[in-house]
Design a protein around this motif. Structure first.
Motif, mmCIF file in Angstrom:
data_model
loop_
_atom_site.group_PDB
_atom_site.id
_atom_site.type_symbol
_atom_site.label_atom_id
_atom_site.label_comp_id
_atom_site.label_asym_id
_atom_site.label_seq_id
_atom_site.Cartn_x
_atom_site.Cartn_y
_atom_site.Cartn_z
ATOM 1 N N CYS A 31 25.088 4.900 40.744
ATOM 2 C CA CYS A 31 23.717 5.290 40.386
ATOM 3 C C CYS A 31 23.198 6.361 41.345
ATOM 4 O O CYS A 31 22.265 7.086 41.031
ATOM 5 N N GLY A 32 23.809 6.477 42.547
ATOM 6 C CA GLY A 32 23.461 7.536 43.493
ATOM 7 C C GLY A 32 22.401 7.178 44.512
ATOM 8 O O GLY A 32 22.229 7.874 45.497
ATOM 9 N N ARG A 33 21.681 6.098 44.305
ATOM 10 C CA ARG A 33 20.566 5.781 45.202
ATOM 11 C C ARG A 33 21.030 5.238 46.553
ATOM 12 O O ARG A 33 20.380 5.479 47.563
ATOM 13 N N PHE A 34 22.141 4.490 46.575
ATOM 14 C CA PHE A 34 22.630 3.896 47.817
ATOM 15 C C PHE A 34 22.985 4.977 48.820
ATOM 16 O O PHE A 34 22.605 4.933 49.990
ATOM 17 N N GLN A 35 23.710 6.016 48.389
ATOM 18 C CA GLN A 35 24.107 7.078 49.313
ATOM 19 C C GLN A 35 22.964 8.057 49.577
ATOM 20 O O GLN A 35 22.897 8.672 50.633
ATOM 21 N N TYR A 36 22.030 8.196 48.655
ATOM 22 C CA TYR A 36 20.920 9.134 48.844
ATOM 23 C C TYR A 36 19.890 8.584 49.827
ATOM 24 O O TYR A 36 19.490 9.260 50.764
ATOM 25 N N GLU A 37 19.457 7.368 49.603
ATOM 26 C CA GLU A 37 18.429 6.768 50.449
ATOM 27 C C GLU A 37 19.016 6.124 51.705
ATOM 28 O O GLU A 37 18.278 5.823 52.637
#
Length: 149
Positions: A31-37
């Motif tokens: 989903c991309g949120r783990f590495q982004y945030e």
């Protein structure tokens, strides 16, 4: 959410019919949120809860209390009122002008236009004439026009 382990670190998470892959070793999620945030979001959180792991280890150091205390360790002094500011005359005399570069009109060369999903999914076919119904031409170039009497 249901969690299905693939390997020791990689897990598949089913979120109401949508599937996401969470890798705890690399701290990533599709989903991309783990590495982004850099914080375990809902899919990573589900895996951590399923494995009974502490979430502190998977958060970035930026969010940990020690880092926050170091960030605000130095005192921050408020500025006085605008009327009390001492601004040198050389700074007041400077005129701030906009940049001289002006963007040229039109699409930048080398950047193709992004096509919409509708354009990408459209099946390209031949033109069909609305007068005679045959493919390969339109009514303007139709040779099978009925003649006016």
């Amino acid at each position: 959410m249901t969690v299905v382990p693939s390997t020791k670190y990689v897990h598949n998470v089913n979120d109401d019919g949508r599937y996401f892959v969470v890798c705890l070793k690399e701290k990533t999620c599709t989903c991309g949120r783990f590495q982004y945030e850099e914080i375990p979001w809902e899919h990573a959180w589900a895996v951590l809860k399923w494995k009974s792991l502490p979430p502190d280890e998977y958060c970035s150091d930026l969010y940990k209390p020690k880092t926050m205390l170091k960030t605000y360790n130095m005192p921050i002094h408020p500025l006085p009122d605008v009327k009390a500011w001492l601004i040198p005359n050389s700074v007041i005399a400077d005129d701030v002008l906009p940049p001289k570069f002006k963007r040229p009109p039109g699409r930048p060369k080398g950047k193709p236009r992004k096509k919409t999903a509708r354009e990408l999914s459209r099946i390209k076919g031949k033109n069909t004439c609305s007068t005679c119904g045959m493919a390969g031409h339109n009514r303007r170039s139709c040779r099978n026009k009925p003649k006016d009497i």
